[in-house]
Write a protein that holds these residues in place. Structure first.
Motif, PDB file in Angstrom:
ATOM      1  N   GLU A   1      29.778 -13.082  32.490  1.00 23.25           N
ATOM      2  CA  GLU A   1      31.025 -12.344  32.674  1.00 23.25           C
ATOM      3  C   GLU A   1      30.929 -11.471  33.910  1.00 23.25           C
ATOM      4  O   GLU A   1      30.276 -10.419  33.905  1.00 23.25           O
ATOM      5  CB  GLU A   1      31.316 -11.477  31.457  1.00 23.25           C
ATOM      6  N   MET A   2      31.580 -11.907  34.947  1.00 21.66           N
ATOM      7  CA  MET A   2      31.537 -11.244  36.249  1.00 21.66           C
ATOM      8  C   MET A   2      32.427 -12.107  37.123  1.00 21.66           C
ATOM      9  O   MET A   2      32.512 -13.315  36.909  1.00 21.66           O
ATOM     10  CB  MET A   2      30.076 -11.277  36.726  1.00 21.66           C
ATOM     11  N   VAL A   3      33.103 -11.528  38.086  1.00 26.32           N
ATOM     12  CA  VAL A   3      33.881 -12.353  38.995  1.00 26.32           C
ATOM     13  C   VAL A   3      33.060 -12.657  40.239  1.00 26.32           C
ATOM     14  O   VAL A   3      32.852 -13.807  40.594  1.00 26.32           O
ATOM     15  CB  VAL A   3      35.228 -11.678  39.349  1.00 26.32           C
ATOM     16  N   ARG A   4      32.593 -11.613  40.906  1.00 24.44           N
ATOM     17  CA  ARG A   4      31.743 -11.783  42.075  1.00 24.44           C
ATOM     18  C   ARG A   4      30.320 -11.463  41.722  1.00 24.44           C
ATOM     19  O   ARG A   4      30.071 -10.522  40.971  1.00 24.44           O
ATOM     20  CB  ARG A   4      32.099 -10.768  43.156  1.00 24.44           C
ATOM     21  N   GLY A   5      29.384 -12.144  42.382  1.00 23.45           N
ATOM     22  CA  GLY A   5      28.006 -11.728  42.263  1.00 23.45           C
ATOM     23  C   GLY A   5      27.107 -12.802  41.734  1.00 23.45           C
ATOM     24  O   GLY A   5      27.528 -13.719  41.016  1.00 23.45           O
ATOM     25  N   ALA A   6      25.853 -12.701  42.135  1.00 22.43           N
ATOM     26  CA  ALA A   6      24.825 -13.617  41.661  1.00 22.43           C
ATOM     27  C   ALA A   6      23.514 -12.850  41.626  1.00 22.43           C
ATOM     28  O   ALA A   6      23.248 -12.011  42.488  1.00 22.43           O
ATOM     29  CB  ALA A   6      24.709 -14.823  42.591  1.00 22.43           C
ATOM     30  N   LEU A   7      22.741 -13.126  40.599  1.00 22.71           N
ATOM     31  CA  LEU A   7      21.374 -12.602  40.534  1.00 22.71           C
ATOM     32  C   LEU A   7      20.442 -13.779  40.344  1.00 22.71           C
ATOM     33  O   LEU A   7      20.578 -14.528  39.372  1.00 22.71           O
ATOM     34  CB  LEU A   7      21.187 -11.628  39.373  1.00 22.71           C
ATOM     35  N   ALA A   8      19.503 -13.926  41.282  1.00 21.83           N
ATOM     36  CA  ALA A   8      18.462 -14.943  41.126  1.00 21.83           C
ATOM     37  C   ALA A   8      17.224 -14.289  40.533  1.00 21.83           C
ATOM     38  O   ALA A   8      16.762 -13.254  41.018  1.00 21.83           O
ATOM     39  CB  ALA A   8      18.116 -15.567  42.478  1.00 21.83           C
ATOM     40  N   THR A   9      16.734 -14.884  39.467  1.00 21.87           N
ATOM     41  CA  THR A   9      15.508 -14.429  38.817  1.00 21.87           C
ATOM     42  C   THR A   9      14.511 -15.573  38.952  1.00 21.87           C
ATOM     43  O   THR A   9      14.664 -16.605  38.299  1.00 21.87           O
ATOM     44  CB  THR A   9      15.771 -14.121  37.322  1.00 21.87           C
TER      45      THR A   9
ATOM     46  N   ARG B   1       2.176 -13.630  36.905  1.00 15.62           N
ATOM     47  CA  ARG B   1       3.561 -14.005  37.156  1.00 15.62           C
ATOM     48  C   ARG B   1       4.263 -12.906  37.935  1.00 15.62           C
ATOM     49  O   ARG B   1       4.164 -11.737  37.594  1.00 15.62           O
ATOM     50  CB  ARG B   1       4.315 -14.248  35.847  1.00 15.62           C
ATOM     51  N   VAL B   2       4.954 -13.304  38.992  1.00 15.17           N
ATOM     52  CA  VAL B   2       5.853 -12.395  39.692  1.00 15.17           C
ATOM     53  C   VAL B   2       7.273 -12.869  39.428  1.00 15.17           C
ATOM     54  O   VAL B   2       7.580 -14.046  39.606  1.00 15.17           O
ATOM     55  CB  VAL B   2       5.587 -12.394  41.212  1.00 15.17           C
ATOM     56  N   VAL B   3       8.106 -11.944  38.972  1.00 13.73           N
ATOM     57  CA  VAL B   3       9.523 -12.249  38.847  1.00 13.73           C
ATOM     58  C   VAL B   3      10.191 -11.711  40.103  1.00 13.73           C
ATOM     59  O   VAL B   3      10.288 -10.497  40.296  1.00 13.73           O
ATOM     60  CB  VAL B   3      10.115 -11.624  37.570  1.00 13.73           C
ATOM     61  N   ALA B   4      10.569 -12.629  40.978  1.00 15.48           N
ATOM     62  CA  ALA B   4      11.175 -12.257  42.255  1.00 15.48           C
ATOM     63  C   ALA B   4      12.683 -12.292  42.112  1.00 15.48           C
ATOM     64  O   ALA B   4      13.245 -13.284  41.650  1.00 15.48           O
ATOM     65  CB  ALA B   4      10.731 -13.231  43.342  1.00 15.48           C
ATOM     66  N   LEU B   5      13.336 -11.203  42.504  1.00 13.77           N
ATOM     67  CA  LEU B   5      14.758 -11.023  42.233  1.00 13.77           C
ATOM     68  C   LEU B   5      15.552 -10.916  43.529  1.00 13.77           C
ATOM     69  O   LEU B   5      15.077 -10.340  44.517  1.00 13.77           O
ATOM     70  CB  LEU B   5      14.965  -9.739  41.427  1.00 13.77           C
ATOM     71  N   CYS B   6      16.747 -11.435  43.508  1.00 10.96           N
ATOM     72  CA  CYS B   6      17.674 -11.199  44.615  1.00 10.96           C
ATOM     73  C   CYS B   6      19.090 -11.150  44.069  1.00 10.96           C
ATOM     74  O   CYS B   6      19.526 -12.059  43.365  1.00 10.96           O
ATOM     75  CB  CYS B   6      17.579 -12.301  45.669  1.00 10.96           C
ATOM     76  N   ALA B   7      19.787 -10.071  44.387  1.00  6.32           N
ATOM     77  CA  ALA B   7      21.199  -9.923  44.013  1.00  6.32           C
ATOM     78  C   ALA B   7      22.039  -9.941  45.269  1.00  6.32           C
ATOM     79  O   ALA B   7      21.636  -9.391  46.304  1.00  6.32           O
ATOM     80  CB  ALA B   7      21.408  -8.608  43.266  1.00  6.32           C
ATOM     81  N   LEU B   8      23.206 -10.560  45.165  1.00 12.17           N
ATOM     82  CA  LEU B   8      24.129 -10.562  46.297  1.00 12.17           C
ATOM     83  C   LEU B   8      25.532 -10.848  45.792  1.00 12.17           C
ATOM     84  O   LEU B   8      25.742 -11.171  44.628  1.00 12.17           O
ATOM     85  CB  LEU B   8      23.695 -11.597  47.354  1.00 12.17           C
ATOM     86  N   ASP B   9      26.487 -10.689  46.689  1.00 12.87           N
ATOM     87  CA  ASP B   9      27.870 -11.088  46.430  1.00 12.87           C
ATOM     88  C   ASP B   9      28.009 -12.516  46.940  1.00 12.87           C
ATOM     89  O   ASP B   9      27.865 -12.783  48.134  1.00 12.87           O
ATOM     90  CB  ASP B   9      28.817 -10.139  47.176  1.00 12.87           C
ATOM     91  N   ASN B  10      28.283 -13.423  46.030  1.00 10.56           N
ATOM     92  CA  ASN B  10      28.329 -14.844  46.409  1.00 10.56           C
ATOM     93  C   ASN B  10      29.387 -15.149  47.464  1.00 10.56           C
ATOM     94  O   ASN B  10      29.232 -16.094  48.238  1.00 10.56           O
ATOM     95  CB  ASN B  10      28.584 -15.710  45.172  1.00 10.56           C
ATOM     96  N   LEU B  11      30.464 -14.351  47.512  1.00  7.12           N
ATOM     97  CA  LEU B  11      31.483 -14.603  48.527  1.00  7.12           C
ATOM     98  C   LEU B  11      31.143 -13.927  49.856  1.00  7.12           C
ATOM     99  O   LEU B  11      31.712 -14.260  50.878  1.00  7.12           O
ATOM    100  CB  LEU B  11      32.858 -14.111  48.048  1.00  7.12           C
ATOM    101  N   MET B  12      30.203 -12.993  49.832  1.00  6.91           N
ATOM    102  CA  MET B  12      29.823 -12.287  51.067  1.00  6.91           C
ATOM    103  C   MET B  12      28.508 -12.864  51.613  1.00  6.91           C
ATOM    104  O   MET B  12      28.523 -13.837  52.338  1.00  6.91           O
ATOM    105  CB  MET B  12      29.720 -10.782  50.781  1.00  6.91           C
ATOM    106  N   LYS B  13      27.396 -12.249  51.252  1.00  8.13           N
ATOM    107  CA  LYS B  13      26.120 -12.774  51.748  1.00  8.13           C
ATOM    108  C   LYS B  13      25.941 -14.231  51.329  1.00  8.13           C
ATOM    109  O   LYS B  13      25.240 -14.999  51.995  1.00  8.13           O
ATOM    110  CB  LYS B  13      24.965 -11.898  51.220  1.00  8.13           C
ATOM    111  N   GLY B  14      26.596 -14.618  50.249  1.00  4.12           N
ATOM    112  CA  GLY B  14      26.503 -16.007  49.813  1.00  4.12           C
ATOM    113  C   GLY B  14      27.487 -16.944  50.486  1.00  4.12           C
ATOM    114  O   GLY B  14      27.437 -18.152  50.241  1.00  4.12           O
TER     115      GLY B  14
END
Lengths: 344, 344, 344, 344
Positions: free
Chosen positions: B230-238, B302-315
Motif C-alpha cells: 500500500e503506497m503510490v510512489r516508492g520502492a524499497l529494495a531489501t 549476512r548483510v541486508v543491503a537497503l535502498c529506498a527511492l521514488d520509482n517515478l523520480m530516481k527510478g
C-alpha cells in the motif's frame, strides 16, 4: 431449509450475500448467477470463500424456482424483468434502487426516466426494519435501501421520532464513503494511484438517495453530499440538524434510547472519553451494526447526528438478510452475528 | 535554452518529466505527445500542473526536431522507431526497457522476442550515473534503468565496489513497490477495493530487471521478488547478501562512504536511534535521492543491503533529468533540488 | 461449559481472544484481567464488543480458578509467575514467547537473559497444530507461536515435509507485517503521521522468531527480515528456498497437497489467473486461515514459498483457540468459522 | 540576506518552515530552537532534510537577535512571552492561535482563559494574504491562520466577496483532515492501528477556528465540523451555503474568477469531466496552492463551496513564508514554487 438464489452474484453485494447465506443455518444457497462468469467457481471472484463452497456461477437462463430470489443487479435491471423474477421466487428481495420510491413521478424526477413497472412500486416494502419491521414481516417483496440512505436514515431516526428537528432550517448530511460503494468494476477513477488517499467530492449535490430519505422520514429540506475517502468498506453520515427549541444532552439520550430500543442492530455510541466516543465505520467492517450517536452545540441548537455502518452489510447485503429473517419468522439476527474486528 | 520534447507524455513518467522540465532553468519544453489526448491540456491528466503551463498534447505526427527527445513509451515502442526518433532529437533519453541490455541474446531471453534494432544496443549508455557517469557525459543516447533495478543496483553498489559479496551464495533481493509502478492505465488489479492494503506477490520469480542488474554489476547469482504494498510512489529494495569472509560495521561504513562519495543523490541512512534508522521510501516522494543503508548479522555473515527511492523520480524521470544534465554539462542536480516531504 | 479466563486482556491479542471466546459455544468467559483498566468495561478498549458483553476488567489479584487460563502478557511475565498461574488454571495457553523454545540455552542466546523457569520448558507443547496436533490434544500446557514464526513455519512446511530444501543454501524469509504486531501501546514509531504508508525495515536481522523456526523444522540456515508496511492486521511471509535437485510444478503440488491434507486452516492458493493467484493477508483479517502457495523459478531452482495470515488470529488468538479446541476434544474449527471479508 | 530563526522547530510546522527557508534564495536560517532536542541535528526529526543542512537545534536561551522570528509553538506560549520575542526579532510571524482574534473577549470565550497580552492583539495582522495583503505588507507582526480556518476562509471567499450568501440560513462547513494536523507528538489516538483508515468525528461541534472565520468574513451563522480521515497531510473544506436569490453557474464563475484574480496561490478547479473536477488535497502535498471550486444545486439554491490545501503549507508554514515575502518586498511566491506531485 429455505432455498435462496442470488441473481447477479459476482459483484460486491453479491459476494457479501453469498458469504452470509453460506453461514446461515436455515438457508441453502441454490444458485448464484453471473452471465460473464458462468461455469466458474464463485471463489474466483470472492476469494474469501475459497474452501467454503464449490458453487459455480450459473447463467440466468438456468434459474430455477426457489423460495427467495435476491436480486443484486445494476440499477434498472430488476424493474425491467420483475414479472419474470416474480415467477421464479416465492419472495423477492431487490438490492437495487428500482423499488425504493413509492411514487412513479418521484422516480422519474430523480432517475431521469419512466419507471418500467410502476404498479409494482406499491407491492414492495422499503427494506429498513428500523422503520418498517412489521410490514417486512408480512410482505413477499422487499426493496433494498441505498447504503448512504441507510446511514442518513438511521442517523436522523432518533431526532425524527422525537420530533426534534426544526424543519424550517436545512438538514445538511455529509456521507464519507469507501471505494467499495462504487462496485467491483474497475474504472479510471478507481485506479489505485488515483483513488488512494483521496478526499474527493463524489456527489456534492444531486445525490439520488435524497429522494428515499425524504420519503422515509417525511422531510423536505434535506441536502446531501457524498465524499470519497481512503477506505474500502464503510460509511459515516454526519448530519447537521437544527432543533426546534432548546435541547439538552438528556433530551437527546432519551430520544436515542427510545429509537434504539428493540433494534438489535442499532448501538448508541456517545462516550465522554476514550478513542471511540463517536460512531466510526472502520470497526464495523463485516458487521451488521449501525452505530449511532450525536454531538450537541447548545449555543447554536445544532445537533450533529452520526451514523456509521458497513455499506456492504447494513447498507446492503446484511440488511437484505435481516429482511429475509423477518419475512420468514427467523430470529432477526441469525446469520448476522459477526461483531466486527478491532483493531483493523 | 535546451529544447526538449517528451514522447508519450500522458503516463506517470511523462507527467513527472514534465513537472521537472517545467522547473528546469536551462530547458524549454517544446512538445509533449499523446495520441489519445492530442489537443487537450496536459494538466487534464497531470492535475498538479494546473496553473503551471498551458501546453497541450500533440500527436506524434506533429513532432518537430529538438535538442533532446525523451521517450516515455510502453516497452517495445522506442526500439521499433528508433531511427525515426534519432532523426528528430539531437539526443535521446529512452525511459523504456528497450535499450538497457547490451546483448541481443540477453534481450531475447528475458523479453521473449528478437530485439527490433539490435545494432542500436551498443550506442546506448545505461543511464545509471552512479556507475556510468563519464560515459553519460559524452553520449547522445541514454537508456533508462528499471525502477526496481535502480533500487537493487544502488543497494548493492557499495558491496560490489568493495568486493564484499560471496558470489557462491545467492543474492536474494526483494523490492516492495507502490501502485504507480504499474502505470496510469486502470485494470482489474489496480481497482482500489482490490489493490488497497494489499501485500501482493506481484513477481515472486522471473522479473525482467534481473537481467540488467546482473549486467550492471557483473553478478550471476541474483534472485528477485517484487511485492506490491500500500503506497503510490516508492520502492524499497531489501537485498540479502552473504559476505566473503567476516565483515564488521567499520568495513561497511568504509564501503558505503566510498560508494556515496561524490554521488549527489546517494545518502547513507544508517542510524543507531530514531525512527528513520534505515532507508524508507515514503519521505522520498518527489525527490531524486536514493537512500542506501544496511544491517549486518555478524553471526551469519549476512548483510541486508537497503535502498529506498521514488520509482517515478530516481527510478525513472528524475534519473532521466540527471542524465540530461550530465549530457549537456549542467550541474548534475539542477532541476532536481526538491528534498522530499516529512511527514507525508 | 468450559470456564476460561484471560490474563492481560486489554491488548490486541487479549481483545481477539475475547471476541472469539464470546462466540464460542462451549466456553464461558470467566474473567479478563487488566491492572490499568480494572473496573472498566472491556468494550472501552475493544469497541467491536460494545453490545456483546457487559464484562469488566478484573485485577489479577482477583483471579479465580478456572478450566483454562490464557495468558496474553508481555514477554517475560508468564514465565516469572508460571507456578502461580498453574495453580489457577487446569490448563494454560501462553501466547507469549516464554515457553516456545525447548532448550534454556537457546532461550538465553536469543532473549538475552536466563529463563526464569527452565524446568517448565519441556512441559509446554509448541502450539502449532499443523506440526504438533497429537501432542496438543494430550497436554495441559501449550505455548503460543510467534506470529511471524507461524507465517514462516507454515510457508516452509510443505517443502520441509517433502524434503525438498537444499540446506546447504540459505533460506531467506521476509515477512511484511502490519502495525497491530507492535501491540496496543502508542509510541513514537506508531504515530500515524510517521507510520502511515511506510515500508520500514523493522528487524532486518536478528529477529528472535528465527530460533523457534529453526527448532520447529530442524533447519539451521534460516535468515529472517521483518518489514513493516501499511496495514493494520496481517502478515505475508515470502521465503526464498533453493531445492535439492530439480523440482517441477507437479512435485510442488504434491508436496503442498500432502501438507494441507487434513489441516482445516491451511488453504492452497496457487492459481494461474485472477487477482488472487498467491496468498494475500488482507482477505484474511479476522479469519483463522493460513493461505499457502509458491512460485517456482525452474531455471534457478528457487522456490518462493508464501504464507499469508492474520497475525492476531492464526498468528496468535485464533491459534490459541484452535489449541484449546484440540485440548478439550472439541471440533478443531469451532468458534473459528469466520471466513474473512472481501473486499476489505 | 534576511536572517530568520524558528522558535519551536521540532514539530511538523517547524520542519516545514525549515524546509522552505533552506530553499529560500533571500533567507539565511539563523537558529532553530528545541528545548528537548538541543544539540541534535535538525534532520534527526526532519529526515527529509538529511544532506541538506548541518543545523542543530538550539535552546531558546541562546536565541540571538534576527530579522524575522517565526514562532511555531504550542498555543498559549507565544502570547505569554511576546515581549521577549519582540525584543529579539525585528518582525514576528506567529503560527499559533494566540494573536488571531482581535477582541480579547472573543479570545476568552473560545479559548477559555484571559488573553495574556491583550494589547498586542491589535498589533498583529491576520496572516491571510487573500484578505489582508496590503496590511501584511506594512506590518511587523503577523499571526498565522488556523489550517482549517484557512480552508473554510478560502472556500467561502468568492461567495462572501460577491455577496451571494443568504445569512439567514446556516453555513455548515465540514473539514476532512489528515493526521499531521494533530502534531508530532504521539498519543493514544494517533496510534497507527487505531488511527489508520478512520473516519472519526474529531470536533463535530465547538471547534475554535469558528471564531476566526466569523471574524474574517463578518459572518455569524457558521457551523463547523472536523472529521479525521486516512491521510497525513491535507484538508478539504466542504461548505454548504444557501444563496440570496437564484444563482447560476455563470454567476459563480464570475464570483470565483473575481476572487482568484491576482491571487497567486488560488486555483479554480471546476471541470466538467476528468477525475479532478473538484479540489482535492492529495495532489497539494508540499505545495502552497489552495484549490477552490464549487457545486451548485439550482433546485435548492445550495452551493457547496470547496477548498483543498496542504494544512502544513497553505494552512501553516507556506502561508507564513508567503507573509514573510510580502512583509519584505520579495516576490510573493518565492520559495513556494513546488507544484505538488501526481500521482501520490
Amino acid at each position: 431449509m429455505l432455498s435462496v438464489s442470488i441473481v447477479g452474484g459476482s459483484g460486491y453485494v453479491g459476494g457479501e450475500l453469498l458469504r452470509l447465506l453460506l453461514g446461515h443455518p436455515h438457508v441453502e444457497v441454490r444458485q448464484v448467477t453471473s452471465e460473464r462468469l458462468a461455469g466458474q467457481y464463485v471463489y474466483s471472484t470472492h476469494p474469501n470463500l475459497r474452501g467454503r463452497t464449490d458453487l459455480r456461477y450459473s447463467p440466468q437462463s438456468s434459474l430455477e424456482p426457489c423460495d427467495v430470489l435476491i436480486l443484486a443487479l445494476p440499477h434498472g435491471s430488476a424493474a425491467k424483468n420483475i414479472e419474470h423474477y416474480a415467477g421464479l421466487g416465492q419472495a423477492i428481495i431487490d438490492c437495487s434502487a428500482d423499488f425504493r420510491l413509492r411514487e412513479p413521478e418521484t422516480y422519474s424526477r430523480w432517475y431521469g426516466e419512466k419507471h418500467p413497472a410502476p404498479h409494482w412500486l406499491e407491492r414492495f416494502v422499503y427494506g429498513l426494519p428500523e422503520l418498517y419491521r412489521e410490514q417486512i414481516r408480512t410482505t413477499r417483496y422487499v426493496s433494498g435501501v441505498g447504503c448512504n440512505a441507510t446511514a442518513i436514515n438511521l442517523a436522523l431516526l432518533p431526532l425524527v421520532k422525537a420530533g426534534l428537528i426544526d424543519q424550517t432550517k436545512p438538514v445538511v448530511a455529509e456521507v464519507k464513503v469507501g471505494s467499495s460503494e462504487a462496485g467491483a468494476v474497475a474504472n479510471d477513477g478507481s485506479h489505485h494511484a488515483e483513488r488512494a488517499g483521496v478526499v474527493r467530492s463524489f456527489a456534492p449535490v444531486g445525490h439520488r438517495h435524497t429522494a428515499e430519505i425524504m420519503q422515509a422520514h417525511g422531510l423536505e429540506n434535506v441536502h446531501i453530499s457524498i465524499t470519497s475517502v481512503e477506505m474500502v468498506r464503510g460509511a459515516l453520515a454526519t448530519c447537521h440538524v437544527f432543533t426546534k427549541g432548546a435541547v439538552n444532552e438528556r433530551d437527546l439520550w432519551r430520544a436515542y434510547r427510545a429509537a434504539a430500543a428493540e433494534q438489535p442492530f442499532l448501538r448508541i455510541v456517545h462516550d465522554r472519553s476514550g478513542l471511540h466516543r463517536h460512531p466510526e465505520p472502520k470497526i464495523l467492517a463485516g458487521s451488521n451494526y449501525a452505530d449511532i450517536g450525536w454531538a450537541l452545540d447548545e449555543n447554536t441548537g445544532r445537533v450533529v447526528a452520526l451514523c456509521a455502518l458497513d455499506n456492504l452489510m447494513k447498507g446492503a447485503a446484511g440488511a437484505a438478510i435481516q429482511c429475509l429473517n423477518l419475512m420468514h419468522g427467523f430470529e432477526e439476527t441469525v446469520g448476522l452475528e459477526f461483531s466486527g474486528l478491532h483493531p483493523v
